[in-house]
Design an enzyme around this catalytic site. Structure first.
Site, short mmCIF file in Angstrom:
data_model
loop_
_atom_site.label_atom_id
_atom_site.label_comp_id
_atom_site.label_asym_id
_atom_site.label_seq_id
_atom_site.Cartn_x
_atom_site.Cartn_y
_atom_site.Cartn_z
N GLY B 71 -6.95 57.92 14.92
CA GLY B 71 -6.17 58.49 16.01
C GLY B 71 -5.93 57.47 17.12
CB THR B 72 -8.17 54.99 18.71
OG1 THR B 72 -9.15 55.97 19.09
CG2 THR B 72 -8.07 53.92 19.79
CG ASN B 151 -10.13 65.31 23.69
OD1 ASN B 151 -9.08 65.28 24.33
ND2 ASN B 151 -11.16 64.54 23.99
CD GLN B 179 -10.00 67.42 19.03
OE1 GLN B 179 -10.38 68.43 18.43
NE2 GLN B 179 -10.76 66.34 19.15
CG HIS B 201 -12.52 61.52 12.23
ND1 HIS B 201 -13.40 61.92 13.20
CD2 HIS B 201 -11.59 60.78 12.87
CE1 HIS B 201 -13.02 61.43 14.37
NE2 HIS B 201 -11.93 60.73 14.19
CB THR B 237 -5.42 45.37 2.23
OG1 THR B 237 -5.06 44.02 1.98
CG2 THR B 237 -5.63 46.09 0.90
CB CYS B 324 -26.11 62.27 31.66
SG CYS B 324 -26.71 61.76 33.27
C1 LIG Z 1 -7.14 64.14 21.34
C2 LIG Z 1 -7.69 62.93 20.68
N1 LIG Z 1 -6.95 61.80 20.60
C3 LIG Z 1 -7.39 60.69 20.01
C4 LIG Z 1 -8.65 60.62 19.46
C5 LIG Z 1 -9.09 59.34 18.83
O1 LIG Z 1 -9.24 59.45 17.46
P1 LIG Z 1 -10.14 58.41 16.64
O2 LIG Z 1 -11.49 58.45 17.29
O3 LIG Z 1 -10.13 58.89 15.27
O4 LIG Z 1 -9.54 57.06 16.79
C6 LIG Z 1 -9.48 61.78 19.52
C7 LIG Z 1 -10.82 61.81 18.93
O5 LIG Z 1 -11.74 61.17 19.28
C8 LIG Z 1 -8.98 62.94 20.14
O6 LIG Z 1 -9.73 64.04 20.22
C1 LIG Z 2 -7.01 34.81 4.15
C2 LIG Z 2 -6.69 36.23 4.46
N1 LIG Z 2 -6.63 36.64 5.73
C3 LIG Z 2 -6.38 37.91 6.05
C4 LIG Z 2 -6.15 38.87 5.10
C5 LIG Z 2 -5.83 40.25 5.53
O1 LIG Z 2 -6.84 41.15 5.19
P1 LIG Z 2 -6.53 42.72 5.08
O2 LIG Z 2 -5.39 42.86 4.13
O3 LIG Z 2 -7.80 43.31 4.61
O4 LIG Z 2 -6.13 43.20 6.43
C6 LIG Z 2 -6.21 38.48 3.74
C7 LIG Z 2 -5.98 39.42 2.63
O5 LIG Z 2 -4.96 39.99 2.41
C8 LIG Z 2 -6.48 37.14 3.41
O6 LIG Z 2 -6.52 36.72 2.15
#
Ligand SMILES: Cc1ncc(COP(=O)(O)O)c(C=O)c1O
Ligand SMILES: Cc1ncc(COP(=O)(O)O)c(C=O)c1O
Lengths: 127, 389, 389, 127
Positions: B71-72, B151, B179, B201, B237, B324
Site C-alpha cells: 500500500g505504501t 484506518n 482498508q 495483506h 522482477t 506510547c
Molecule cells: C489506509 C492505509 N494506507 C496505506 C497503508 C500502507 O500499507 P502497507 O503497510 O501495506 O504499505 C495502510 C496500512 O498500513 C493503511 O491502513
Molecule cells: C545486476 C542486477 N541488478 C539488479 C537487478 C534487479 O533485481 P530485481 O529484478 O530483483 O529488482 C538484477 C536482476 O534482474 C540484476 O541482475
C-alpha cells in the site's frame, strides 16, 4: 519490546494507591505524552521513607517505572532518595526501549517533588 | 489461553486458499515472467491472470493495474508520480489531515519539492467536507488524494461527492482504498477516482504486495527506475507468488462483500454496545459511515498502551492511537485532527474485526476488558480526579 | 521431455528449506511486526533474526541492513537516496556503461535532476578500469555505483581497487551485488563499499524481497514516505515471509561459497568447452574474472531469440542479449559497451548455472545445441556469406 | 507470446533455401534489429510464381513471417503478389506482438524486391 522486569512490574505493580496520612506528596505530568503520576510518602525516624504509594496514568513503562521506584526507595533515607535518578530506575528495570525512556522520567521526578513537599511541611510545622 | 485477533486493520491472516494458490509459484513455477522460455511463459500467464482478477474486483481494466510492493508504495507512486507528471499544469495538491502516513508524509515531501499542499480538516467524526474541498480548489490544483476508509477510526469519506468536483475541475483524484477492499464495495467507475491503492495483506492476502489502479490516460511518473516490468512504471522482477496471492485474495474478498460486511457489522455492534456499558467510554469515528469491522473507542482515565498490553496478557490483540504505541510522542494525528483532547486520544483502543472473528471472540473481549479498565482506572490519579470532579 | 533450467541469472528456484522457513509466517505467525501484542512481537523477532542473518552473510551489522522489495528498489534507494542526501556537497556521480538498468536508468534520471553522470566505458571483457575511474573523479564527485558482477557476461569488477580510490577521495561507493551473493565471497569490509544491493530471488530465495546494506553513518534520503518501518528509510508493512526467506536463503547460499563455486565452475567450463567446438562461437566476458555459473557465448550467423526458442523446444531455458528478446530494438547495452558488433550481439546466448544444475544438464545442452545452431545457420543468408567470405 | 501459427512456421519453416536457376532475387536487411532475408523466385506461365524459397537471419517472428509469406505467394501471379503487404503476412500468422511487428516487414519487402528483380531481368532479356 519490554524486559521481563518491566512486564512484571506492569502486571503486578507494587505500592499502588495513596499513603494514609502521608507526609509528602508529589505530582508530575509529562506534557509530552500525557502521563501523570501522583506519589505519596511517609517518612519515619532517621528520615527514612517508611511507606510510599503511587498512582499513575500512563503506559506500561510509566507504570513499571513508578512501581520499581517505590520498591527502590522504600527504607531509604530521603538523602539517598534524592540521589536517585530516572536512569537508576530505568537501569533497575533492565533498560527501557529508547523511545520509552521519557516515560521513566515521571518516577524520580515525582519522588523528588514528594520529598520537597515533605521538607516544606516539616519546615512549616517547625516555624 | 484463548487467542483473539482483533487487529485486522494492521494485517490479516492469509486465507489458506490463497496460500494454496501461491505455493506452486514457490516450487515448480519459479520462472521469471520476462523470460521467453517455458519457465517464463507459464508464470507470465499467471501474472496476467492475477491482473485480471484485481481489475475485475474493482471494475477496472487489466491494463490499468500496476502491481507494487504494498500500500505504501502504491500511495507513493500515485502522489509522487502524478504530482511530478503534472508539475507544468499546476503546483497545488489537496489531501486530508487524516490520511495514512503513506499519503500524508509523501504530501509533506512534495511541499519540499515546491508543491503547495492543502491538508483539509475533518469534522468530529473524521470526515472531510465536500464543500471545504471545493473551496480549497485553485487554478493550480492538479491532484487530490482522499482516502476511502480511514484506518484508525474507520470513517468512510464522501469520495463520490469529491470526484464530482475533481471531474468538473479536471483534477486527478487518488484514493487510498487499502482498508476498504473486501469490507465495502469498491468500484472505480462509481467512485469516479483516477487512481486507487490497495494492499493484499489487508484482505487475507500476503504481505509485501499491493497494486495501484491508474485510469487509462492518467500520467504517472516513475518513482523507481529499471527494467521494463509493469510497463516500466514499476520496474523490478515481479513478486509472482505475492501477485498470484493478491489475485486470489481479492477474488475471495470481493466475492460476497455484503455478506462479510453483515457478519462484521453484527460483531462490531455487539462489541461496541457491550463496551459502552463500562462507562466513561466514547465511540470514535462516524456512528454509521464507518468500516463494518472497525470499533474505535476511548476509555477515559486510562492509557492505550496499558490497555493493549493488558489485553495482550489475556490473549487479545488490538491496537491504539496512544502516543506510547505509535513510537512517537504524539498521539494519533487522526484523533487529534478530529478535535479530540490529548488525554482522550491516549486512551483510545481500536478493535478491527476480520472474517475469522466469531461471536465467541466478542464475548471473550466483553468478559476480560471491563476488569482491565477497572484495574487501570484504580491505579490512575486522573480517574480519581475525574470521579471527584 | 527433459527440462534443463540454465537461466539462474534471471531468477532461481526457491530452496525447499527456504520455503519451509517461510510457511509459518503465512499461517499462524501472521502478525504485523509493528504491533505491540504477541502476534506482532513474535514476528518482529523473526524480522530481526533475518536481519542478523543477512548482516552476517556479508560481514555487516544488523542495523546496517534495510529490507526492500528487491534488487531494483535497493539500487534506486542507494543511488537516488545518496545523491539527494549529498546534493549540497557536489553533483557528480560515476557509474559504468554495463550496469543493470536498475542503476543505469536511475543515473539517467539523476541527470534530469541536475546531477552530472560519468558512464565509464569498459574494455572488451566488460571490465571497468580503476585508472579511468580515478581520472573521472572531480571535486564534485559524491557517489559512485559500480556493480560487483555483471548479470549478462558475468564479469567481476575490480571493486577493491575502486574503493581504495573512493575512500581516499571521500566518495560514497555503492555496488550492485545482486548477481554475486552466493556465487563469490561478498564481504562489505573487504570490498570497502558503503552500500550494497542484493535480491533474494537470485540466490534461491523468494521474489519480491531484497536488501540494501548501508554503512553506518552514510546518509540516504528516503525515496518513499510513510510509516516508521526500516528506521523510516523504507516504509511499508514488512514482507515478513519474504524477509524470513531472504534470511534463510542467504544463510544457505553463503554457507559454502567455495564449494558451490567449484561445482558451477566445473559445469560452466565443460559447457563452454563443448560449445566452442561448434565453431564460429566466441566466449563473451572475461575468461577468468567471471561469475562461476556464467557462460555467455556468441554464435555467429544466427539470431539469439531463434536460438532461445529452439532450445526451449528442447526443454532448455537460457537467455539472450539479442534485441528481439529485450523487447527493445537494440541489442544488449552491455555487449555493445564491450565493443561487440550488432550482429554478434544478436547471436549471444547466456547460460547461467545454479546449484541445482548437474553434469547431465550440461551434457544435454551439448547434445541438442549443435543441431539447433546448424539448422538455423542452414537457414541464414548471413551464414552462407560468412562461409564464402 | 507468439501464436501457435508463428511457432509452427518457426519450427517447420516452409520453402527454406534458394530456388535453382531463380528468375528473381530480393534481399532485405533491417538496420534496426539486424535481421536479414534473401528471397528467390521462379515465375512460370501467366506470370505465376511457381517456386519460392527464403533464407533468413532473424528472430522467430522474422523466420515465421518469411515462411508464411512463401506459402501465401506460391501459385499467385506477380500482380497479386505485389498487392501483398507486411500486414497481410502478420495477419495470416494470427497476429504478432506489437514490438515484433517490424520483424515481419522483411518478408513482403523482400518479395517485392524479388519481383522487381525478375521484371528487370525480363526487360533486360527482351531489350
Ligand atoms: C489506509 C492505509 N494506507 C496505506 C497503508 C500502507 O500499507 P502497507 O503497510 O501495506 O504499505 C495502510 C496500512 O498500513 C493503511 O491502513
Ligand atoms: C545486476 C542486477 N541488478 C539488479 C537487478 C534487479 O533485481 P530485481 O529484478 O530483483 O529488482 C538484477 C536482476 O534482474 C540484476 O541482475
Amino acid at each position: 519490546m519490554y524486559s521481563e522486569k518491566v512486564m512484571d512490574h506492569f502486571k503486578n505493580p507494587r505500592n499502588v494507591g495513596e499513603v494514609k496520612d502521608y507526609h509528602g506528596k508529589g505530582e508530575m505530568g509529562s506534557t509530552r505524552c500525557g502521563d501523570t503520576m501522583v506519589l505519596t510518602i511517609k517518612v519515619g525516624e532517621g528520615e527514612v521513607i517508611e511507606d510510599v504509594k503511587f498512582q499513575t496514568f500512563g503506559c506500561a513503562a510509566a507504570i513499571a517505572s513508578s512501581s520499581m521506584m517505590t520498591e527502590m526507595v522504600l527504607g531509604k533515607t530521603i538523602q539517598e532518595a534524592l540521589a536517585m535518578t530516572n536512569n537508576h530506575v530505568a537501569e533497575a528495570l533492565g533498560g527501557l526501549p529508547a523511545p520509552k525512556m521519557h516515560c521513566s522520567n515521571l518516577a524520580a521526578d515525582a519522588l523528588h517533588k514528594a520529598i520537597e513537599d515533605y521538607l516544606k511541611r516539616k519546615e512549616a510545622a517547625a516555624s | 489461553m484463548r487467542k483473539v485477533y482483533m487487529d485486522n486493520g494492521a494485517t490479516t491472516q492469509v486465507d489458506e486458499q490463497v496460500l494454496e494458490a501461491m505455493l506452486p509459484f514457490y516450487r515448480e513455477l519459479f520462472g521469471n515472467p520476462s523470460s521467453l522460455h517455458s519457465f517464463g511463459r507459464e508464470v507470465k500467464k499467471a501474472l496476467e491472470e492475477a491482473r485480471e482478477k484485481a481489475a475485475l474486483a474493482i471494475n477496472a481494466r487489466p491494463e490499468e493495474i500496476y502491481f507494487t510492493s504494498g500500500g505504501t508504495e502504491a500511495d507513493n507512486l500515485a502522489v509522487q508520480g502524478v504530482a511530478r507528471a503534472l508539475k507544468k499544469k499546476g503546483n497545488h495538491i489537496i489531501t486530508s489531515a487524516v490520511e495514512h502516513h503513506a499519503v500524508l508524509d509523501v504530501c509533506k515531501a512534495m511541499e519540499e519539492e515546491g508543491f503547495k499542499v492543502t491538508f483539509l480538516p475533518v469534522d468530529e467524526y473524521g470526515m472531510v467536507s465536500p464543500e471545504a474541498f471545493r473551496e480549497a480548489v485553485t487554478e493550480e490544483t492538479i491532484l487530490a488524494s482522499i482516502m476511502l476508509a480511514n484506518n484508525e477510526v474507520g470513517t468512510l469519506q464522501p469520495i463520490e461527492e469529491i470526484s464530482a468536483i475533481t471531474r468538473e475541475k479536471g483534477i486527478v483524484l487518488h484514493t487510498d482504498a487499502v482498508q476498504a477492499i473486501g469490507n465495502i464495495p469498491v468500484d472505480v467507475g462509481q467512485l469516479g477516482v483516477d487512481l486507487l491503492s490497495l494492499a493484499a495483506h489487508k484482505f487475507n492476502g500476503p504481505k509485501g504486495v499491493g497494486a495501484l489502479y491508474v485510469r487509462r490516460g492518467t500520467q504517472v511518473n516513475k518513482v523507481t527506475y529499471g527494467g521494463g516490468q509493469e510497463k516500466k512504471v514499476r520496474p523490478g522482477t515481479e513478486n509472482i507468488p505475492g501477485i498470484v496471492g493478491l489475485g486470489k485474495a481479492i477474488e475471495l474478498a470481493t466475492a460476497d462483500v455484503p455478506g462479510k460486511a453483515a457478519h462484521l457489522t453484527f460483531l462490531r455492534d455487539k462489541l461496541i454496545q457491550g463496551l459502552m456499558k463500562i462507562g466513561d467510554v466514547k465511540l470514535n469515528g462516524h456512528p454509521e459511515k464507518r468500516l463494518p469491522g472497525n470499533a474505535n473507542l476511548s476509555f477515559a482515565f486510562v492509557e492505550g498502551e496499558s490497555l493493549l498490553l493488558s489485553l495482550d496478557m489475556k490473549g487479545v490483540a488490538a491496537s491504539s492511537g496512544s502516543a506510547c504505541t505509535s513510537g512517537s510522542l504524539e498521539p494519533s494525528h487522526v484523533l487529534l485532527a478530529m478535535g479530540m483532547p490529548h488525554e482522550t486520544a491516549h486512551g483510545s483502543l481500536r478493535f478491527s474485526l476480520g472474517k475469522y472473528n466469531t461471536e465467541e471472540d466478542v464475548d471473550y473481549v466483553l468478559e476480560v476488558l471491563p476488569e482491565i479498565v477497572e484495574r487501570l482506572r484504580s491505579m490512575s490519579p486522573v480517574a480519581r480526579r475525574g470521579k471527584q470532579g
